[in-house]
Design an enzyme around this catalytic site. Sequence first.
Site, PDB file in Angstrom:
ATOM      1  CB  THR A  43      -1.234   5.887  -7.931  1.00  0.00           C
ATOM      2  OG1 THR A  43      -0.664   6.563  -6.812  1.00  0.00           O
ATOM      3  CG2 THR A  43      -2.377   5.010  -7.471  1.00  0.00           C
ATOM      4  CE  LYS A  86      -1.672  -1.687  -3.292  1.00  0.00           C
ATOM      5  NZ  LYS A  86      -2.505  -0.639  -3.932  1.00  0.00           N
ATOM      6  CE1 TYR A 132      -4.803   1.535   0.667  1.00  0.00           C
ATOM      7  CE2 TYR A 132      -5.649  -0.709   0.816  1.00  0.00           C
ATOM      8  CZ  TYR A 132      -4.696   0.187   0.367  1.00  0.00           C
ATOM      9  OH  TYR A 132      -3.629  -0.248  -0.378  1.00  0.00           O
ATOM     10  CD  GLU A 170       0.385   3.527   5.537  1.00  0.00           C
ATOM     11  OE1 GLU A 170      -0.412   4.291   4.979  1.00  0.00           O
ATOM     12  OE2 GLU A 170       1.385   3.058   4.961  1.00  0.00           O
ATOM     13  CG  ASN A 178      -1.374   0.137  -7.384  1.00  0.00           C
ATOM     14  OD1 ASN A 178      -1.572  -0.677  -6.481  1.00  0.00           O
ATOM     15  ND2 ASN A 178      -1.385   1.444  -7.178  1.00  0.00           N
ATOM     16  CG  HIS A 231       0.254   0.902   0.452  1.00  0.00           C
ATOM     17  ND1 HIS A 231      -0.468   2.051   0.203  1.00  0.00           N
ATOM     18  CD2 HIS A 231       0.797   1.041   1.693  1.00  0.00           C
ATOM     19  CE1 HIS A 231      -0.379   2.837   1.275  1.00  0.00           C
ATOM     20  NE2 HIS A 231       0.385   2.254   2.185  1.00  0.00           N
TER      21      HIS A 231
END
Length: 140
Positions: A93, A11, A51, A128, A114, A117
């Site tokens: 998470t 991320k 998402y 995905e 975080n 993913h």
Amino acid sequence: MAVTRTFSIIKPDATRRNLTGAVTKMLEDAGLRVVASKRIHMTREQAEGFYAVHKERSFFGELVDFMISGPVVVQVLEGEDAVKRNRDVMGATNPADADEGTIRKTYAESIEANSVHGSDSDENAKTEIEFFFAEDEIVG
Ligand code: CMP
């Protein structure tokens, strides 16, 4: 145990801190093999689409804003029981709940920033992966 695939995103909080290699090493050390990888800057449409399952959640707008705040690295990971293996090395998470030695405990800044993913099921991994990769971009 069968060799399977999962989908991973490094991320924007991690790419901003130049942690692409460090995070990837933790994935590889956990027995996962990077069989596809590309650094992209997601569009708002891509982030909202990816998402979409969270679109009714209170944090959806902030999540999308965060995911388009900088580059990400999308990856396909392969290994024995890849979804679980990846989730184990990612950690919870919320980094406050993550176990020592996990990616999120080591690097995550917050529940939103975080660092990584990972798909939560084989079925979602397939969806995905197909969202970001053509089959000929995946080289095992
Ligand atoms: P990820 O695995 O990418 O899936 C959805 C993301 O929403 C999650 O990781 C978190 O980074 C983010 N998020 C932000 N706020 C929350 C929250 N309150 N609860 C759960 N996920 C959150």
